[in-house]
Scaffold this motif. Sequence first.
Motif, PDB file in Angstrom:
ATOM      1  N   UNK A 105       0.823  -1.210   0.000  1.00 11.57           N
ATOM      2  CA  UNK A 105       0.000   0.000   0.000  1.00 11.57           C
ATOM      3  C   UNK A 105       0.855   1.256   0.000  1.00 11.57           C
ATOM      4  N   UNK A 106       1.908   1.262   0.817  1.00 12.94           N
ATOM      5  CA  UNK A 106       2.823   2.420   0.845  1.00 12.94           C
ATOM      6  C   UNK A 106       3.522   2.607  -0.495  1.00 12.94           C
ATOM      7  N   UNK A 107       3.893   1.513  -1.114  1.00 13.11           N
ATOM      8  CA  UNK A 107       4.539   1.578  -2.428  1.00 13.11           C
ATOM      9  C   UNK A 107       3.581   2.169  -3.457  1.00 13.11           C
ATOM     10  N   UNK A 108       2.337   1.719  -3.425  1.00 22.18           N
ATOM     11  CA  UNK A 108       1.345   2.231  -4.368  1.00 22.18           C
ATOM     12  C   UNK A 108       1.051   3.710  -4.102  1.00 22.18           C
ATOM     13  N   UNK A 109       1.054   4.111  -2.826  1.00 22.03           N
ATOM     14  CA  UNK A 109       0.850   5.523  -2.488  1.00 22.03           C
ATOM     15  C   UNK A 109       1.991   6.359  -3.057  1.00 22.03           C
ATOM     16  N   UNK A 110       3.218   5.875  -2.931  1.00 20.75           N
ATOM     17  CA  UNK A 110       4.372   6.609  -3.466  1.00 20.75           C
ATOM     18  C   UNK A 110       4.284   6.722  -4.983  1.00 20.75           C
ATOM     19  N   UNK A 111       3.861   5.634  -5.655  1.00 24.45           N
ATOM     20  CA  UNK A 111       3.683   5.680  -7.108  1.00 24.45           C
ATOM     21  C   UNK A 111       2.605   6.696  -7.476  1.00 24.45           C
ATOM     22  N   UNK A 112       1.505   6.685  -6.727  1.00 30.19           N
ATOM     23  CA  UNK A 112       0.417   7.627  -6.982  1.00 30.19           C
ATOM     24  C   UNK A 112       0.883   9.060  -6.768  1.00 30.19           C
ATOM     25  N   UNK A 113       1.654   9.308  -5.706  1.00 24.63           N
ATOM     26  CA  UNK A 113       2.189  10.654  -5.461  1.00 24.63           C
ATOM     27  C   UNK A 113       3.083  11.103  -6.607  1.00 24.63           C
ATOM     28  N   UNK A 114       3.898  10.178  -7.120  1.00 27.43           N
ATOM     29  CA  UNK A 114       4.778  10.516  -8.237  1.00 27.43           C
ATOM     30  C   UNK A 114       3.955  10.863  -9.479  1.00 27.43           C
ATOM     31  N   UNK A 115       2.886  10.109  -9.732  1.00 29.63           N
ATOM     32  CA  UNK A 115       2.026  10.383 -10.883  1.00 29.63           C
ATOM     33  C   UNK A 115       1.323  11.730 -10.710  1.00 29.63           C
ATOM     34  N   UNK A 116       0.842  11.993  -9.485  1.00 25.32           N
ATOM     35  CA  UNK A 116       0.165  13.266  -9.214  1.00 25.32           C
ATOM     36  C   UNK A 116       1.139  14.423  -9.435  1.00 25.32           C
ATOM     37  N   UNK A 117       2.365  14.282  -8.961  1.00 29.76           N
ATOM     38  CA  UNK A 117       3.377  15.332  -9.132  1.00 29.76           C
ATOM     39  C   UNK A 117       3.664  15.551 -10.608  1.00 29.76           C
ATOM     40  N   UNK A 118       3.786  14.452 -11.349  1.00 26.12           N
ATOM     41  CA  UNK A 118       4.052  14.564 -12.785  1.00 26.12           C
ATOM     42  C   UNK A 118       2.907  15.277 -13.490  1.00 26.12           C
ATOM     43  N   UNK A 119       1.663  14.871 -13.171  1.00 30.26           N
ATOM     44  CA  UNK A 119       0.494  15.508 -13.782  1.00 30.26           C
ATOM     45  C   UNK A 119       0.422  16.974 -13.347  1.00 30.26           C
ATOM     46  N   UNK A 120       0.691  17.256 -12.085  1.00 32.22           N
ATOM     47  CA  UNK A 120       0.667  18.629 -11.577  1.00 32.22           C
ATOM     48  C   UNK A 120       1.716  19.472 -12.303  1.00 32.22           C
ATOM     49  N   UNK A 121       2.926  18.925 -12.456  1.00 34.60           N
ATOM     50  CA  UNK A 121       3.988  19.658 -13.163  1.00 34.60           C
ATOM     51  C   UNK A 121       3.579  19.933 -14.614  1.00 34.60           C
ATOM     52  N   UNK A 122       2.965  18.935 -15.256  1.00 31.36           N
ATOM     53  CA  UNK A 122       2.521  19.133 -16.641  1.00 31.36           C
ATOM     54  C   UNK A 122       1.405  20.184 -16.696  1.00 31.36           C
ATOM     55  N   UNK A 123       0.510  20.160 -15.714  1.00 31.30           N
ATOM     56  CA  UNK A 123      -0.588  21.129 -15.683  1.00 31.30           C
ATOM     57  C   UNK A 123      -0.033  22.539 -15.484  1.00 31.30           C
ATOM     58  N   UNK A 124       0.930  22.683 -14.583  1.00 29.82           N
ATOM     59  CA  UNK A 124       1.541  23.993 -14.354  1.00 29.82           C
ATOM     60  C   UNK A 124       2.227  24.457 -15.633  1.00 29.82           C
ATOM     61  N   UNK A 125       2.925  23.556 -16.284  1.00 33.18           N
ATOM     62  CA  UNK A 125       3.604  23.899 -17.534  1.00 33.18           C
ATOM     63  C   UNK A 125       2.601  24.326 -18.600  1.00 33.18           C
ATOM     64  N   UNK A 126       1.474  23.631 -18.707  1.00 34.65           N
ATOM     65  CA  UNK A 126       0.471  23.985 -19.693  1.00 34.65           C
ATOM     66  C   UNK A 126      -0.156  25.352 -19.366  1.00 34.65           C
ATOM     67  N   UNK A 127      -0.402  25.597 -18.072  1.00 35.38           N
ATOM     68  CA  UNK A 127      -0.979  26.901 -17.685  1.00 35.38           C
ATOM     69  C   UNK A 127       0.004  28.003 -18.018  1.00 35.38           C
ATOM     70  N   UNK A 128       1.278  27.806 -17.738  1.00 33.75           N
ATOM     71  CA  UNK A 128       2.297  28.819 -18.034  1.00 33.75           C
ATOM     72  C   UNK A 128       2.388  29.068 -19.554  1.00 33.75           C
ATOM     73  N   UNK A 129       2.346  27.979 -20.328  1.00 31.39           N
ATOM     74  CA  UNK A 129       2.410  28.146 -21.766  1.00 31.39           C
ATOM     75  C   UNK A 129       1.198  28.914 -22.274  1.00 31.39           C
ATOM     76  N   UNK A 130       0.055  28.609 -21.698  1.00 32.87           N
ATOM     77  CA  UNK A 130      -1.169  29.282 -22.103  1.00 32.87           C
ATOM     78  C   UNK A 130      -1.100  30.750 -21.732  1.00 32.87           C
ATOM     79  N   UNK A 131      -0.616  31.050 -20.544  1.00 35.77           N
ATOM     80  CA  UNK A 131      -0.509  32.433 -20.104  1.00 35.77           C
ATOM     81  C   UNK A 131       0.534  33.207 -20.920  1.00 35.77           C
ATOM     82  N   UNK A 132       1.594  32.511 -21.266  1.00 35.45           N
ATOM     83  CA  UNK A 132       2.660  33.166 -22.025  1.00 35.45           C
ATOM     84  C   UNK A 132       2.318  33.185 -23.544  1.00 35.45           C
ATOM     85  N   UNK A 133       1.281  32.466 -23.889  1.00 29.67           N
ATOM     86  CA  UNK A 133       0.849  32.489 -25.279  1.00 29.67           C
ATOM     87  C   UNK A 133       1.654  31.566 -26.164  1.00 29.67           C
ATOM     88  N   UNK A 134       2.222  30.598 -25.631  1.00 31.91           N
ATOM     89  CA  UNK A 134       3.014  29.665 -26.462  1.00 31.91           C
ATOM     90  C   UNK A 134       2.211  28.572 -27.024  1.00 31.91           C
TER      91      UNK A 134
END
Length: 111
Positions: A82-111
């Motif tokens: 369960x702890x291993x799966x939680x760590x995997x889920x946290x890593x996926x959430x971080x990756x998705x969050x980083x991609x979302x932040x990157x997409x928002x920044x690109x959208x704001x910057x007009x890229x």
Amino acid sequence: MSKQTSPKIKDIMVPLYEMENELDETKAKIKETKNELISLAQKEAGKSRSEVLEEAKKKAEEELAKIKTEAEKEAEKILAKGNEEIEELKAKIKDVYDKAVEMVLKTLLGE
């Protein structure tokens, strides 16, 4: 003749009377021994019952301890997984969050 018969009857009756007394004493001793044996058998049966119950209790406690140990090991495995799966889920959430932040920044910057 009656006088001669009477001593002979006494001679026969006295040993018979003594034998009857000995038989009565023997019967009493047998009855006493029987009662002692019954008492001893009941005492030994009680002892044996206690020993059997104690042995059964000991075996049951050993089995319970064994089952508990196995259950704890299994729980540790499940918890680790369960702890291993939680760590995997946290890593996926971080990756998705980083991609979302990157997409928002690109959208704001007009890229």
